[in-house]
Write a protein that holds these residues in place. Sequence first.
Motif, PDB file in Angstrom:
ATOM      1  N   VAL A  25       0.839  -1.207   0.000  1.00  0.00           N
ATOM      2  CA  VAL A  25       0.000   0.000   0.000  1.00  0.00           C
ATOM      3  C   VAL A  25       0.874   1.257   0.000  1.00  0.00           C
ATOM      4  N   TRP A  26       1.912   1.185   0.811  1.00  0.00           N
ATOM      5  CA  TRP A  26       2.835   2.324   0.881  1.00  0.00           C
ATOM      6  C   TRP A  26       3.523   2.545  -0.454  1.00  0.00           C
ATOM      7  N   GLN A  27       3.851   1.399  -1.137  1.00  0.00           N
ATOM      8  CA  GLN A  27       4.508   1.509  -2.449  1.00  0.00           C
ATOM      9  C   GLN A  27       3.568   2.135  -3.465  1.00  0.00           C
ATOM     10  N   GLN A  34       4.545  10.365  -6.454  1.00  0.00           N
ATOM     11  CA  GLN A  34       6.005  10.531  -6.544  1.00  0.00           C
ATOM     12  C   GLN A  34       6.425  11.891  -7.088  1.00  0.00           C
ATOM     13  N   THR A  35       5.617  12.462  -7.991  1.00  0.00           N
ATOM     14  CA  THR A  35       5.958  13.801  -8.508  1.00  0.00           C
ATOM     15  C   THR A  35       5.887  14.846  -7.403  1.00  0.00           C
ATOM     16  N   LEU A  36       4.791  14.740  -6.617  1.00  0.00           N
ATOM     17  CA  LEU A  36       4.625  15.690  -5.507  1.00  0.00           C
ATOM     18  C   LEU A  36       5.739  15.519  -4.472  1.00  0.00           C
ATOM     19  N   ILE A  37       6.028  14.248  -4.187  1.00  0.00           N
ATOM     20  CA  ILE A  37       7.087  13.979  -3.203  1.00  0.00           C
ATOM     21  C   ILE A  37       8.437  14.497  -3.697  1.00  0.00           C
ATOM     22  N   THR A  38       8.706  14.216  -5.004  1.00  0.00           N
ATOM     23  CA  THR A  38       9.971  14.701  -5.573  1.00  0.00           C
ATOM     24  C   THR A  38      10.054  16.215  -5.503  1.00  0.00           C
TER      25      THR A  38
END
Length: 260
Positions: A25-27, A34-38
């Motif tokens: 789920v975390w993956q 991932q874009t926001l996190i990056t």
Amino acid sequence: MKSYLRSVGIGAALGSVLAMWLFPVWQAWVFAFQTLITGFFAVGAAYLTVRQMQVTDKAAQLRHDELLTSAKQNEKEARERHNELVELTIRKDRLVVERLLVPSLTNLHINRQTDRLLVLPQVEDVDHQALQPFAERAQRCIDSIRSITNITIQPAWNDAAHLMDGFTSFHLREMVSCAHTTVELCGRIQTYPVSPLIDEDDDLMMLHTFRHQEAMKGKSMGALQEMVERYNFNAARIAYELNCLISGLEKLRKQYGLEV
């Protein structure tokens, strides 16, 4: 505090990577955002970079200010030491000038007022009785000129020679040189007249007459007049050089703020 935060950040990043393999789920959530996190991490990295640059710039500015303050302090101390050395030098020079001017300057002013010109009486020959007071006058002129040179040979004049400007030193040398020449000439003028022959009825009359004639040989009023004119010219030159010397000494007195 900064080391603790760095360790926490590294631990959180490693934990997040490991959690992706352990928790699907975390993956899935990471892949979805991932874009926001990056972008978040990019903004954070940029903030940390800018913050570190500000810290570095502040530290550099602080070092620069410390060096500038230290340089200004060193310059101030060097300037104060220089001023102290200058003051000590000026104080020493002032004492040297004071020893030079007191009482020499006053004595030179007095000598400047002395009349040293010779007036030759209108007589026919060098053995005239009127020339005897003239010879005495010549001796007084010699004494007057020597009184000036006696002032300038005092040790204080030699000690202060390096403090005199070129104008004063030049006129001092010229005056002393002219004074020596004039004293020698005035001495010849003083001894040039011949004592008059007095008629006496004694056995030594012939001897007196012979000596008088010998003393008169080669002497004339024309030659005496020429020497007197040369002397008066030199005496006027001494007066001029003396005035220039006094002017230079007065300038030196004002330069060192002395009251004589």
